[in-house]
Write a protein that holds these residues in place. Sequence first.
Motif, PDB file in Angstrom:
ATOM      1  N   LYS A  34      46.366  38.492  37.552  1.00 35.25           N
ATOM      2  CA  LYS A  34      46.912  38.438  36.266  1.00 35.25           C
ATOM      3  C   LYS A  34      47.469  36.906  35.868  1.00 35.25           C
ATOM      4  CE  LYS A  34      51.600  39.819  38.355  1.00 35.25           C
ATOM      5  NZ  LYS A  34      52.440  40.739  38.343  1.00 35.25           N
ATOM      6  N   GLY A  35      47.685  36.141  36.847  1.00 35.40           N
ATOM      7  CA  GLY A  35      48.293  34.635  36.354  1.00 35.40           C
ATOM      8  C   GLY A  35      47.219  33.821  35.713  1.00 35.40           C
ATOM      9  N   PHE A  36      46.111  34.521  35.508  1.00 38.01           N
ATOM     10  CA  PHE A  36      45.070  33.559  34.694  1.00 38.01           C
ATOM     11  C   PHE A  36      45.114  34.232  33.282  1.00 38.01           C
ATOM     12  CE2 PHE A  36      42.834  33.628  38.923  1.00 38.01           C
ATOM     13  CZ  PHE A  36      42.666  32.285  39.115  1.00 38.01           C
ATOM     14  N   MET A  37      45.980  34.903  32.996  1.00 32.27           N
ATOM     15  CA  MET A  37      46.218  35.292  31.446  1.00 32.27           C
ATOM     16  C   MET A  37      47.184  34.559  30.731  1.00 32.27           C
ATOM     17  SD  MET A  37      47.495  38.973  29.821  1.00 32.27           S
ATOM     18  CE  MET A  37      45.812  39.911  30.029  1.00 32.27           C
ATOM     19  N   ILE A  38      46.897  33.890  29.817  1.00 28.99           N
ATOM     20  CA  ILE A  38      47.884  33.189  28.967  1.00 28.99           C
ATOM     21  C   ILE A  38      47.838  33.565  27.516  1.00 28.99           C
ATOM     22  CG2 ILE A  38      47.972  30.711  28.111  1.00 28.99           C
ATOM     23  CD1 ILE A  38      46.293  29.719  30.697  1.00 28.99           C
ATOM     24  N   LYS A  39      48.972  33.822  27.383  1.00 31.21           N
ATOM     25  CA  LYS A  39      49.291  34.410  26.009  1.00 31.21           C
ATOM     26  C   LYS A  39      48.432  35.585  25.636  1.00 31.21           C
ATOM     27  CE  LYS A  39      50.806  30.076  23.798  1.00 31.21           C
ATOM     28  NZ  LYS A  39      50.634  28.944  22.859  1.00 31.21           N
ATOM     29  N   GLY A  40      48.301  36.282  26.513  1.00 34.78           N
ATOM     30  CA  GLY A  40      47.481  37.811  26.376  1.00 34.78           C
ATOM     31  C   GLY A  40      46.082  37.466  26.308  1.00 34.78           C
ATOM     32  N   GLU A  41      45.439  36.395  26.764  1.00 37.34           N
ATOM     33  CA  GLU A  41      44.050  36.025  26.819  1.00 37.34           C
ATOM     34  C   GLU A  41      43.656  35.380  28.185  1.00 37.34           C
ATOM     35  OE1 GLU A  41      41.891  36.854  24.604  1.00 37.34           O
ATOM     36  OE2 GLU A  41      43.173  37.759  23.113  1.00 37.34           O
ATOM     37  N   PHE A  42      42.438  35.513  28.413  1.00 38.11           N
ATOM     38  CA  PHE A  42      41.668  35.004  29.535  1.00 38.11           C
ATOM     39  C   PHE A  42      40.632  33.851  29.058  1.00 38.11           C
ATOM     40  CE2 PHE A  42      43.411  38.798  31.338  1.00 38.11           C
ATOM     41  CZ  PHE A  42      43.811  38.243  32.867  1.00 38.11           C
ATOM     42  N   GLN A  43      40.417  32.986  29.706  1.00 34.33           N
ATOM     43  CA  GLN A  43      39.199  31.941  29.575  1.00 34.33           C
ATOM     44  C   GLN A  43      38.236  32.301  30.051  1.00 34.33           C
ATOM     45  OE1 GLN A  43      40.152  27.661  29.979  1.00 34.33           O
ATOM     46  NE2 GLN A  43      42.256  28.103  30.137  1.00 34.33           N
ATOM     47  N   LYS A  44      37.133  31.695  29.612  1.00 29.69           N
ATOM     48  CA  LYS A  44      35.724  32.211  30.308  1.00 29.69           C
ATOM     49  C   LYS A  44      36.013  31.733  31.787  1.00 29.69           C
ATOM     50  CE  LYS A  44      30.786  31.593  29.734  1.00 29.69           C
ATOM     51  NZ  LYS A  44      29.839  30.931  29.177  1.00 29.69           N
ATOM     52  N   PRO A  45      35.774  32.511  32.774  1.00 30.73           N
ATOM     53  CA  PRO A  45      35.640  32.327  34.120  1.00 30.73           C
ATOM     54  C   PRO A  45      34.744  31.212  34.386  1.00 30.73           C
ATOM     55  CG  PRO A  45      35.226  34.825  34.041  1.00 30.73           C
ATOM     56  CD  PRO A  45      35.188  33.890  32.366  1.00 30.73           C
ATOM     57  N   HIS A  46      34.976  30.441  35.715  1.00 27.57           N
ATOM     58  CA  HIS A  46      34.204  29.389  36.223  1.00 27.57           C
ATOM     59  C   HIS A  46      33.018  29.910  36.550  1.00 27.57           C
ATOM     60  CE1 HIS A  46      37.369  26.333  36.472  1.00 27.57           C
ATOM     61  NE2 HIS A  46      38.103  27.166  37.196  1.00 27.57           N
ATOM     62  N   THR A  47      31.860  29.074  36.407  1.00 26.40           N
ATOM     63  CA  THR A  47      30.663  29.017  36.601  1.00 26.40           C
ATOM     64  C   THR A  47      30.181  28.212  37.823  1.00 26.40           C
ATOM     65  OG1 THR A  47      29.257  27.747  35.164  1.00 26.40           O
ATOM     66  CG2 THR A  47      29.683  30.099  34.617  1.00 26.40           C
ATOM     67  N   TRP A  48      31.183  28.426  38.823  1.00 26.16           N
ATOM     68  CA  TRP A  48      31.065  27.272  39.952  1.00 26.16           C
ATOM     69  C   TRP A  48      30.130  27.600  40.945  1.00 26.16           C
ATOM     70  CZ3 TRP A  48      31.343  29.655  44.806  1.00 26.16           C
ATOM     71  CH2 TRP A  48      31.908  30.705  45.141  1.00 26.16           C
ATOM     72  N   GLN A  49      29.224  28.739  41.003  1.00 23.15           N
ATOM     73  CA  GLN A  49      28.255  28.707  41.803  1.00 23.15           C
ATOM     74  C   GLN A  49      26.882  28.262  41.179  1.00 23.15           C
ATOM     75  OE1 GLN A  49      28.540  32.573  44.699  1.00 23.15           O
ATOM     76  NE2 GLN A  49      28.915  33.174  42.613  1.00 23.15           N
TER      77      GLN A  49
END
Length: 461
Positions: free
Chosen positions: A180-195
């Motif tokens: 839940k800590g990744f939610m900012i103003k009710g939205e999530f950014q696109k996840p990392h494609t780190w692999q």
Amino acid sequence: MADLTFNIEAKVSQGAFKRLLVQQALHLTGQPRCLVLNDVYLPEVKKLLGDNILIANESKKEFLLSDEIISDPQMRLALSNAYLSIDRINSIHLNNAFISSALLVIEMVAKTNKEHPPYTLGRLINSSTDEITADIKAVKAATVPQGQKQQFKAISGYLQKSEGMSTFKELLNSIWRLHKGFMIKGEFQKPHTWQKDNNLIVIPASELQKEGYSKVLFEYFLNAQVSVLLDSDTPISLYSAFISDFKGDMFISFAKGQNPSMASNIAFKASNLLVSVENFDAELFCAWLAKYDLKLLKKYSIKDFETAFKDYQVASYSNSFLGAEDDSLFLYRINDKNELSKRRFDLAPVLKILKKNRVASPSHEKEEIKPVVQAPKIDEDELSQTIAKAVGDNLASAVENAIKPLADKINELEQLQKDASHQLKETVSSPPSNNWSEMESIDSAFQEALKRQPDTDNDWS
């Protein structure tokens, strides 16, 4: 083929980039990898590497709950196992197959609604049973990947039962706490494609002491067999079970004397052992040679290594490490530009010069035997200030903490020296370096021996 590399680092490093583990992380390119770093070195690494690394506990974007991971059965199962490392989730008494199936539901509902999986997770925990059932029924069978259809059908059927839905909701709530800590103003950014991007992810070692997101991320690396580099403060209990059959590259750093039994176990399994010459562990190095390079062990004895690196702490060889491969010794050095190089190293010329110097020294002749002079007690405050100034302000506190046990140890040796006075002749036959003039002589011997060895190109790989 994956390798296990074991480093014995200097007890006090001059900085993050003088640590072999950090250099190895920078050279291990072309693949995603995780560096668990002792917290004291983190500010320096962040300052110099900046956007070239991802700091796990400072990221605003998701690493794990991404389409890249939960759409792949093997990666999803690795994530399921990682979740089970958290007590709150483990206490629900679910197996990894159920957790994997729950993640598959999140994945398929997210795709159906064109949402990022973390957003779908957040929406589902606030949904009623009827709303969750409707979301699952909206998933078209044709969109479920071949090979996963049976799994999706099974979990969908189980969730029609009240106990199944109750367990599902409890699991989702526990997982949500981590994301839940990744939610900012009710939205999530696109996840990392780190692999896909072969990123280097850094996790502060202290974060692994907590039941939180960084621990799950680290456990995912281990379960997914993605390469890891582990500093000395990494909790051993988290990775010890993975050492024997880890498929990715694994690098582990210890300080000399840290957990001797575990160090011996790691060294026994390591295909590479690199030991700091500033606090050389001759016993561990020779034990490793006994398994991996008997030819070198027949050429050099443990006394040879102790004479060269242990008894004479060679000042100019700071930031250097001794290793062995293909029946040869190699010296790894980190220069003043933080560049890591490797060269073949022959110990024989060094030992020859040291022996010559000892024979020529009047202090080694029997008629010159004198009582052993007691070492002066250490002024801890003065020593702390001197070393802190030498290594830089950013490590001053760490060095200060290290000084007291060092001082206590030397004063303990002073007492032992008194108690051993009846063994004077044996002691003087192989004296330690107790003054700067002798240290300089030994140091010159190393420099002269180096000149006799052909230069080699920097072939670090």
